[in-house]
Design an enzyme around this catalytic site. Structure first.
Site, PDB file in Angstrom:
ATOM      1  N   SER A 263       0.817  -1.214   0.000  1.00  0.00           N
ATOM      2  CA  SER A 263       0.000   0.000   0.000  1.00  0.00           C
ATOM      3  C   SER A 263       0.853   1.268   0.000  1.00  0.00           C
ATOM      4  O   SER A 263       1.896   1.325   0.657  1.00  0.00           O
ATOM      5  CB  SER A 263      -0.893   0.003   1.246  1.00  0.00           C
TER       6      SER A 263
ATOM      7  N   TYR B 253      -2.251   5.558  -4.684  1.00  0.00           N
ATOM      8  CA  TYR B 253      -3.298   6.575  -4.689  1.00  0.00           C
ATOM      9  C   TYR B 253      -2.703   7.808  -5.362  1.00  0.00           C
ATOM     10  O   TYR B 253      -1.557   8.182  -5.075  1.00  0.00           O
ATOM     11  CB  TYR B 253      -3.726   6.955  -3.262  1.00  0.00           C
TER      12      TYR B 253
ATOM     13  N   THR C 127      -5.631   2.205  -7.281  1.00  0.00           N
ATOM     14  CA  THR C 127      -6.950   2.064  -6.649  1.00  0.00           C
ATOM     15  C   THR C 127      -7.846   3.189  -7.136  1.00  0.00           C
ATOM     16  O   THR C 127      -7.515   4.362  -6.975  1.00  0.00           O
ATOM     17  CB  THR C 127      -6.824   2.092  -5.120  1.00  0.00           C
TER      18      THR C 127
ATOM     19  N   LYS D  74      -7.541  -1.375  -9.728  1.00  0.00           N
ATOM     20  CA  LYS D  74      -8.230  -2.041  -8.605  1.00  0.00           C
ATOM     21  C   LYS D  74      -9.459  -1.241  -8.183  1.00  0.00           C
ATOM     22  O   LYS D  74      -9.364  -0.035  -7.965  1.00  0.00           O
ATOM     23  CB  LYS D  74      -7.278  -2.180  -7.416  1.00  0.00           C
TER      24      LYS D  74
ATOM     25  N   HIS E 228     -13.422  -2.759  -2.269  1.00  0.00           N
ATOM     26  CA  HIS E 228     -12.580  -2.212  -1.193  1.00  0.00           C
ATOM     27  C   HIS E 228     -12.948  -2.845   0.155  1.00  0.00           C
ATOM     28  O   HIS E 228     -12.942  -2.180   1.192  1.00  0.00           O
ATOM     29  CB  HIS E 228     -12.750  -0.687  -1.129  1.00  0.00           C
TER      30      HIS E 228
END
Length: 361
Positions: A110, A134, A160, A236, A260
């Protein structure tokens, strides 16, 4: 290994993890958005799927290996990108990466990790690692993250797309979620001083997303993102067939069907129920993976029978991490491997290619 009897399934891991975590950490990991309808349905949807096993097949040897974007995995599992893993164990993402490497699973790191891109890469050299991204309002920051991931040997960029704003997770709001003293956004504090703010009466993470992440990102931005590195792009958070088709048109090499973990739009469709339409729409032009609610090896079998190339495992990894660090994560993956292997044998399947739609009712 710690001196206690090991959990025998992933549900037991969750029960035991509760006592190893603060209330704030457990609620952060386990909660969904609003009424948690989608969170519950992710699990229930798997339980509704029935199997039609084949009999009198020689299943004395089974092969669980898969190939994803040209990389080989020993089993069709990647660890989903999950923030703040040091809330569960002080080794955090490093322990998770080592466990993935030792079991032959993949890992997606992440953006919001508590161990850095480079530290995680150094801990698990020859394994499959992707970097989840992100897009921040600061384009220079986004570019720097991509460049660091590429330099550190990550094999794909996983964007994402279902979080232009953060879903309202009421347990986090009630707890006024913030990272404990000593924990930071390892990839962001070093570059830009960004961290989770203390926000009175609100989740600090909710405030961070509103301040820092760019809600104006559209399909047009994917071209810019791909210009930053040669890494293949994985999208995603797709739940619609037309969005999946758009993603492939914009250059995505893989789609992750995901809501999510029920943490964004409550009442969104369960990921496994969205999967068949997306598989049909993509029609082998990209890899398709799925996450959300997978708690048994038989769930992996169902996902692959519906057309997924592999699955992502999320929260159970955190429960293993909380209980016993790297060894706990390893055991969670091994439990899934053993269950999946048995489910294959009992369904008359000797390899991943044998798992197809006629097994599903």
């Amino acid at each position: 290994m710690a001196n206690y009897s090991l959990p025998i399934n992933l549900f037991e891991y969750e029960q035991r993890a509760r006592s190893h975590l603060s209330q704030m950490a457990f609620d952060y990991y386990s909660s969904g958005a609003w009424d948690e309808v989608t969170l519950r349905d992710n699990r229930a949807a798997f339980e509704r799927i029935k199997l039609l096993p084949r009999m009198l097949v020689d299943v004395s040897k089974r092969d669980l290996k898969v190939n994803i974007l040209g990389e080989s995995l020993q089993l069709p599992i990647l660890i989903a990108p999950m923030a703040f893993q040091c809330l569960a164990h002080n080794s955090g993402e490093v322990a998770t990466a080592k466990a993935a490497a030792s079991t032959g699973a993949g890992m997606i790191l992440s953006t919001m990790s508590t161990k850095s891109i480079e530290e995680v890469a150094a801990s698990s050299n020859n394994s499959l690692r992707w970097f989840q991204l992100y897009i921040h309002k600061d384009k220079g920051l986004t570019r720097a993250l991509v460049e660091r991931a590429f330099a550190a040997g990550y094999k794909a960029l996983c964007l994402t797309v279902d979080a232009p704003l953060l879903g309202q997770r009421e347990r986090d709001k009630r707890n006024q979620f913030v990272l404990p003293t000593g924990l930071h956004l390892a990839n962001l504090t070093s570059m830009s001083g960004l961290d989770i703010p203390h926000e009175q009466g609100e989740s600090g993470l909710f405030a961070y997303f509103a301040q820092q992440l760019n809600p104006a990102v559209t399909w047009q931005d994917l071209e810019w993102l791909q210009s930053l590195s040669p890494l293949p792009l994985v999208i995603k958070g797709i739940l619609r067939a037309d969005d999946a088709v758009n993603a492939v048109k914009c250059g995505a090499k893989a789609i992750i069907v995901s809501n999510h973990g029920g943490r964004q739009l409550d009442s969104a469709i369960a990921s496994i129920e969205a999967l068949p339409d997306i598989v049909a729409a993509v029609n082998n032009t990209a890899a398709v993976l799925v996450d959300g609610g997978i708690r048994r090896g038989v769930d992996i079998l169902k996902a692959i029978a519906y057309g997924a190339n592999a699955v992502l495992i999320g929260r159970p990894i955190l429960w293993g991490l909380a209980l016993n660090g790297e060894a706990g994560v390893t055991h969670v993956i091994e439990l899934l491997r053993a269950e999946f292997d048995l489910a294959m044998a009992l369904s008359g399947c000797t390899c991943i290619q044998d798992i197809e739609s006629s097994l599903i009712r």
